[in-house]
Design a protein around this motif. Structure first.
Motif, PDB file in Angstrom:
ATOM      1  N   ASP A 104       7.812 -14.290   7.479  1.00 51.93           N
ATOM      2  CA  ASP A 104       6.705 -15.098   8.004  1.00 51.93           C
ATOM      3  C   ASP A 104       5.563 -14.194   8.442  1.00 51.93           C
ATOM      4  O   ASP A 104       4.391 -14.520   8.255  1.00 51.93           O
ATOM      5  CB  ASP A 104       7.183 -15.941   9.198  1.00 51.93           C
ATOM      6  CG  ASP A 104       8.245 -16.956   8.781  1.00 51.93           C
ATOM      7  OD1 ASP A 104       8.331 -17.259   7.571  1.00 51.93           O
ATOM      8  OD2 ASP A 104       8.985 -17.423   9.661  1.00 51.93           O
ATOM      9  N   ASP A 105       5.908 -13.061   9.048  1.00 47.23           N
ATOM     10  CA  ASP A 105       4.899 -12.096   9.479  1.00 47.23           C
ATOM     11  C   ASP A 105       4.877 -10.941   8.468  1.00 47.23           C
ATOM     12  O   ASP A 105       5.461  -9.893   8.692  1.00 47.23           O
ATOM     13  CB  ASP A 105       5.256 -11.598  10.882  1.00 47.23           C
ATOM     14  CG  ASP A 105       4.158 -10.710  11.460  1.00 47.23           C
ATOM     15  OD1 ASP A 105       3.140 -10.492  10.767  1.00 47.23           O
ATOM     16  OD2 ASP A 105       4.333 -10.229  12.584  1.00 47.23           O
ATOM     17  N   ALA A 106       4.217 -11.177   7.355  1.00 50.07           N
ATOM     18  CA  ALA A 106       4.259 -10.213   6.247  1.00 50.07           C
ATOM     19  C   ALA A 106       3.567  -8.896   6.612  1.00 50.07           C
ATOM     20  O   ALA A 106       3.796  -7.876   5.958  1.00 50.07           O
ATOM     21  CB  ALA A 106       3.602 -10.815   5.008  1.00 50.07           C
ATOM     22  N   ALA A 107       2.748  -8.899   7.659  1.00 51.35           N
ATOM     23  CA  ALA A 107       2.012  -7.687   8.024  1.00 51.35           C
ATOM     24  C   ALA A 107       2.748  -6.831   9.044  1.00 51.35           C
ATOM     25  O   ALA A 107       2.246  -5.787   9.461  1.00 51.35           O
ATOM     26  CB  ALA A 107       0.634  -8.066   8.565  1.00 51.35           C
ATOM     27  N   ALA A 108       3.929  -7.257   9.446  1.00 50.89           N
ATOM     28  CA  ALA A 108       4.634  -6.539  10.515  1.00 50.89           C
ATOM     29  C   ALA A 108       5.052  -5.131  10.098  1.00 50.89           C
ATOM     30  O   ALA A 108       5.131  -4.233  10.927  1.00 50.89           O
ATOM     31  CB  ALA A 108       5.855  -7.333  10.964  1.00 50.89           C
ATOM     32  N   PHE A 109       5.312  -4.946   8.818  1.00 53.12           N
ATOM     33  CA  PHE A 109       5.772  -3.644   8.339  1.00 53.12           C
ATOM     34  C   PHE A 109       4.842  -3.107   7.269  1.00 53.12           C
ATOM     35  O   PHE A 109       4.451  -3.848   6.360  1.00 53.12           O
ATOM     36  CB  PHE A 109       7.176  -3.756   7.712  1.00 53.12           C
ATOM     37  CG  PHE A 109       8.245  -4.128   8.690  1.00 53.12           C
ATOM     38  CD1 PHE A 109       8.962  -3.151   9.359  1.00 53.12           C
ATOM     39  CD2 PHE A 109       8.520  -5.465   8.951  1.00 53.12           C
ATOM     40  CE1 PHE A 109       9.951  -3.501  10.264  1.00 53.12           C
ATOM     41  CE2 PHE A 109       9.502  -5.829   9.861  1.00 53.12           C
ATOM     42  CZ  PHE A 109      10.219  -4.838  10.519  1.00 53.12           C
ATOM     43  N   ALA A 110       4.538  -1.825   7.381  1.00 55.72           N
ATOM     44  CA  ALA A 110       3.880  -1.133   6.272  1.00 55.72           C
ATOM     45  C   ALA A 110       4.967  -0.387   5.518  1.00 55.72           C
ATOM     46  O   ALA A 110       6.022  -0.074   6.081  1.00 55.72           O
ATOM     47  CB  ALA A 110       2.838  -0.164   6.799  1.00 55.72           C
ATOM     48  N   PRO A 111       4.748  -0.083   4.235  1.00 55.52           N
ATOM     49  CA  PRO A 111       5.756   0.697   3.522  1.00 55.52           C
ATOM     50  C   PRO A 111       5.922   2.085   4.160  1.00 55.52           C
ATOM     51  O   PRO A 111       4.966   2.634   4.704  1.00 55.52           O
ATOM     52  CB  PRO A 111       5.171   0.840   2.111  1.00 55.52           C
ATOM     53  CG  PRO A 111       4.125  -0.210   1.998  1.00 55.52           C
ATOM     54  CD  PRO A 111       3.618  -0.463   3.384  1.00 55.52           C
ATOM     55  N   ASP A 112       7.134   2.622   4.078  1.00 56.33           N
ATOM     56  CA  ASP A 112       7.376   4.002   4.499  1.00 56.33           C
ATOM     57  C   ASP A 112       7.068   4.970   3.364  1.00 56.33           C
ATOM     58  O   ASP A 112       6.831   6.148   3.607  1.00 56.33           O
ATOM     59  CB  ASP A 112       8.835   4.169   4.935  1.00 56.33           C
ATOM     60  CG  ASP A 112       9.138   3.361   6.185  1.00 56.33           C
ATOM     61  OD1 ASP A 112       8.516   3.639   7.224  1.00 56.33           O
ATOM     62  OD2 ASP A 112       9.965   2.445   6.119  1.00 56.33           O
ATOM     63  N   ALA A 113       7.104   4.486   2.130  1.00 52.88           N
ATOM     64  CA  ALA A 113       6.810   5.345   0.979  1.00 52.88           C
ATOM     65  C   ALA A 113       6.410   4.493  -0.215  1.00 52.88           C
ATOM     66  O   ALA A 113       6.876   3.355  -0.351  1.00 52.88           O
ATOM     67  CB  ALA A 113       8.028   6.196   0.612  1.00 52.88           C
ATOM     68  N   HIS A 114       5.548   5.058  -1.039  1.00 47.12           N
ATOM     69  CA  HIS A 114       5.277   4.492  -2.366  1.00 47.12           C
ATOM     70  C   HIS A 114       6.143   5.241  -3.361  1.00 47.12           C
ATOM     71  O   HIS A 114       6.172   6.474  -3.347  1.00 47.12           O
ATOM     72  CB  HIS A 114       3.803   4.674  -2.748  1.00 47.12           C
ATOM     73  CG  HIS A 114       2.865   3.858  -1.931  1.00 47.12           C
ATOM     74  ND1 HIS A 114       2.641   2.518  -2.173  1.00 47.12           N
ATOM     75  CD2 HIS A 114       2.088   4.175  -0.872  1.00 47.12           C
ATOM     76  CE1 HIS A 114       1.770   2.055  -1.305  1.00 47.12           C
ATOM     77  NE2 HIS A 114       1.415   3.033  -0.493  1.00 47.12           N
ATOM     78  N   ILE A 115       6.836   4.504  -4.234  1.00 49.70           N
ATOM     79  CA  ILE A 115       7.676   5.163  -5.236  1.00 49.70           C
ATOM     80  C   ILE A 115       7.285   4.698  -6.640  1.00 49.70           C
ATOM     81  O   ILE A 115       6.664   3.654  -6.805  1.00 49.70           O
ATOM     82  CB  ILE A 115       9.181   4.925  -4.969  1.00 49.70           C
ATOM     83  CG1 ILE A 115       9.509   3.436  -4.912  1.00 49.70           C
ATOM     84  CG2 ILE A 115       9.602   5.608  -3.668  1.00 49.70           C
ATOM     85  CD1 ILE A 115      11.021   3.142  -4.813  1.00 49.70           C
TER      86      ILE A 115
END
Ligand code: ZN
Ligand code: ZN
Length: 161
Positions: free
Chosen positions: A106-117
């Motif tokens: 529901d809160d899609a902005a709560a987490f940023a990615p830790d890494a781009h792969i």
């Protein structure tokens, strides 16, 4: 990486037939730009939160597994709402670990990615910010994952897997 105050770790499919709650934040969040993820979502990348399967609490409904063919032959099941067929999480390798599609929270902005792969297949118009590490293919987990998350993974899968 938690970037906002978390009000709720609840999420669900598009039609509302499946609702879930993460009991804790995931161990790690990958933003994957591989061709499989692009094809399977019809989008530029997928945001996967890696979490123990038993930390996903189903509040309503039950997703159905759909098996995907993979190049490696390792099983990949995508769990989808039986009604609207939206994908909620993946199981790679039939291990007790899930890759939750974080934008279904529901809160899609709560987490940023830790890494781009798998940025080797990143679409050229996607510009990455410099504060999140990016990798052509994958990374060395021991250097990228926080110690707590490595411990959680070891507790789940055993050493060296
Ligand atoms: Zn649904
Ligand atoms: Zn991928």
């Amino acid at each position: 990486m938690i970037v906002a105050e978390i009000h709720s770790l609840e999420g669900g499919c598009f039609c509302g037939a499946v609702r879930y709650r993460l009991k804790t934040p995931p161990m790690f969040v990958n933003c994957c730009h591989c061709r499989d993820c692009q094809r399977q979502t019809g989008s530029a990348f997928v945001i996967n939160g890696v979490i123990e399967a038993d930390r996903i609490e189903l509040l309503k409904g039950k997703p159905e597994a759909v098996s995907m063919p993979t190049e490696s032959g390792r099983p990949h099941d995508i769990y989808r709402c039986p009604e609207c067929r939206i994908a909620l999480w993946s199981d790679y390798g039939r291990r007790p670990m899930r890759f939750v599609r974080m934008s279904t929270l529901d809160d899609a902005a709560a987490f940023a990615p830790d890494a781009h792969i798998f940025t080797r297949s990143k679409l050229p118009w996607v510009r990455l910010s410099e504060d999140i590490p990016a990798f052509d293919i994958f990374y060395d987990m021991k250097t990228q994952w926080p110690a707590d998350s490595l411990k959680r993974r070891e507790a789940l899968l055993g050493q060296g897997k």
